[in-house]
Each structure stands twice: as structure tokens, then as C-alpha cells.
Design an enzyme around this catalytic site. Sequence first.
Site, PDB file in Angstrom:
ATOM      1  N   GLY A   1      -9.894  -3.937  -1.290  1.00  0.00           N
ATOM      2  CA  GLY A   1     -10.723  -4.971  -0.700  1.00  0.00           C
ATOM      3  C   GLY A   1     -12.199  -4.714  -0.933  1.00  0.00           C
TER       4      GLY A   1
ATOM      5  N   PHE B   1      -5.460   2.285   0.435  1.00  0.00           N
ATOM      6  CA  PHE B   1      -5.733   1.666  -0.863  1.00  0.00           C
ATOM      7  C   PHE B   1      -5.885   0.150  -0.749  1.00  0.00           C
ATOM      8  CE2 PHE B   1      -3.482   5.584  -2.546  1.00  0.00           C
ATOM      9  CZ  PHE B   1      -4.674   6.268  -2.710  1.00  0.00           C
ATOM     10  N   ASP B   2      -5.272  -0.475   0.243  1.00  0.00           N
ATOM     11  CA  ASP B   2      -5.585  -1.880   0.529  1.00  0.00           C
ATOM     12  C   ASP B   2      -7.057  -2.021   0.877  1.00  0.00           C
ATOM     13  OD1 ASP B   2      -3.398  -3.606   0.152  1.00  0.00           O
ATOM     14  OD2 ASP B   2      -2.433  -2.907   1.973  1.00  0.00           O
ATOM     15  N   VAL B   3      -7.546  -1.120   1.724  1.00  0.00           N
ATOM     16  CA  VAL B   3      -8.956  -1.185   2.115  1.00  0.00           C
ATOM     17  C   VAL B   3      -9.855  -0.931   0.907  1.00  0.00           C
ATOM     18  CG1 VAL B   3     -10.738  -0.111   3.538  1.00  0.00           C
ATOM     19  CG2 VAL B   3      -8.478  -0.557   4.506  1.00  0.00           C
TER      20      VAL B   3
ATOM     21  N   ASP C   1       0.818  -1.205   0.000  1.00  0.00           N
ATOM     22  CA  ASP C   1       0.000   0.000   0.000  1.00  0.00           C
ATOM     23  C   ASP C   1       0.854   1.258   0.000  1.00  0.00           C
ATOM     24  OD1 ASP C   1      -2.997   1.041   0.788  1.00  0.00           O
ATOM     25  OD2 ASP C   1      -1.458   2.235   1.777  1.00  0.00           O
TER      26      ASP C   1
END
Length: 378
Positions: free
Chosen positions: A175, A170-172, A142
Amino acid sequence: MVQHSTGPLAGLLVADFSRILAGPYATMLLADLGAQVIKVESPGGDDTRTWMPPTRDGVSTYYLGINRNKRSIALDLKDPHDLAAAQRLARRADVMIENFRPGGLARFGLDYDSVTAGNEKIVYASISGFGTGAGRDFPGYDLMVQAISGLMSLTGDPDGSPYRAGISVFDVMAGLHASIGILAALHHRDATGQGQHVEVNLLSSALSGLVNHSSGYVAGGTVPFRMGNAHPSLFPYEPLPTADGELIVIAGNDGQFRKLCQVLDLPTLPDDPRFGRNQDRTANREQLRPLLVERLAKRTKDEWFRDLLAAGVPCAPINTIDGGVALAQELGLDPVVAVGDVPGVRNPITFSDTPARYELPPPGLDEHGEEIRAWLKN
């Protein structure tokens, strides 16, 4: 293996070959909504098991925060017996999600083409850092994406260094995008009987998630720059000092600005040609800010918060996370749920008929391995 869960996704089997954050966050959301999620880990376990402090009873709270309602099996894909179990799981699953480097599962016969050869109805979701083309070999962290996408150039003091966001934002987002893609593909499968490959990458999620800033560049040719807590298109929309600290003050439209001025006893400002419209206030923010600050300095942030909110002016104290949880509790949002003896944050979606479930605490490594292996042999 019998599933007793309820929820809008009850009856779906998800083979979760992902780790770290984006994939596990997506599969936890699906699990909360009733899907049966089997978390496949290497014998060393998901990396986040070791990301500490903080911990709860010696277990990383990072891991605990994104892995409830799942069952864990540890499989060494280099071991023929474990690999066979992984392939059987993929053949039975409704959904498979993975975030290996693009192509990394092909040598195990767990890539999209191999899995669909034995399970044509599967929805197969892949999350990568930079897609399957020229960026396929880039590590998908991220922080790299925050730097490359431009987010860090927008975050921090205008005269200071760029900063990362306080979470792996940005990971979230990736997801969430993966969850949306999976649900859309499942709907398509219900209509046609056909599964498909859903692909999400962090950089594309980032550029989408930069919303007004990325649009400002691609549609307007404007490269945005760091403005600290200020907003490029709105004023006021930032922390302003009061007698005892800062308060977020927002005038999202001309009506809200007029209400703000009424509470601050500045009745002439909305009719001042420098401040009457949002674009005028934004252009003349350096003239308007001291007028607002002078009035706000006469009372405390809690006093202003109460009166401004009552008048319909958006505003907020700048809390630490404990304050945010406390306010959510005060508002009746019931933000904390206990799953076993592990507290976690409630799934943010409320359903009138099919509520989220909180049945299984985050699993220990290979906690359900024996049960799952026996089921796969049937």
C-alpha cells in the site's frame, strides 16, 4: 459532487476499486491528504466489513482502521447500469486503483487499456499478489507472501516453527509503495500531461522490504536463518532480562556500547578486544551476553530504561499496543483522532502548511451511492 476538503492532494479524484488492505490503506493515506476518494464496493461490501472481532458498534474495527475520509458506492459490475456508472467514474478520475486478479477487470471495460482510451491522463494503479506474468493467477494473500518470500523462515524461535508477523506487513508495504508510485506518476503527469500505469505486487514489495536479509542473499550469497529476537549483524540488539522482565537494549555503534557499559558499571568491556568493535561483539555475543545480563538483573526494567535512555543508549520496554498508544500520548504525538464518533490512528505525516484532514468517518456500504450516482449523470 462538490469537494470541500483541504490538504496537499485537494482537487484529486480517486476511484478506489480496491478492497481488503493494501489498496484501501493506500487510498486512506491519499484521502487524509485531501484527495476525494470514492470507494467502489460490490453489493456484498468490502470483505473486511465482516472480519471481526473486534468491533465498534457492530462494525469491524479492521474495516474502520483503513477507510476513513472516503465515500462509498455499491456497484454490481454485472449490472449494465451499475457498470456504466463505474465506467463514467473511471473516465472522470485522476487516479484509479484496483487489486483484482490481473486481467480481471478487462471484461468490464475497466482495465488499464480500456480506461485510458477515454481518460489518457489517468494514473491507474494495480496491486497484485505476484505480478502479471506466471504468478498472475496466484491469490494475493499476505500470509502466502510471508511464507513464499522467506519472512516466516526468519521469524520465531530458532528451534521452533516459523511464525508470521503479527500484522499483514507486506499488504501495508505494498500500500505504501502504491502510494509512492501514484504520487510519482502524478508529478510526471504534471510535467508532461501524460498518465501511466503503476503496478505493485506483494512479492516484490516483500523482497524489497526484507532489506538486509534479501541483500545478504543477492549480494552476499548468504541465506539467513531464524535467530529469535537476535540480530544477525548487531549485538546487543535484542531483549535482555532485568530484575522484573525484559528490556530491549541496543548498541548500534561502538559509542553507544561504551555508554551502555558506563551505565552498567562495566568500564573495561569496551577495551576488551573481544567486544571493542561491533563485528567483535557480534562474533562473541555468547561471551558478552551473560556479562550484560548479570548487571541488568540487579535493577528493574523501568529503572534501567530511564537511566540508559538518559545516557543516550537506545532501549525500550516491550509494551502491548495500549502501552504504545499511551507513550505516544505522553510524548505529545497525539496519536488518536476522532472522525465523527469513530476514533482512529492519526496519519503519521506532519505538514507545516497543509495538514492531514479528518472529515469523514469510514462509510457505511453504499452510504453515498445516491449522491454519487446523481453526480455521475451530470
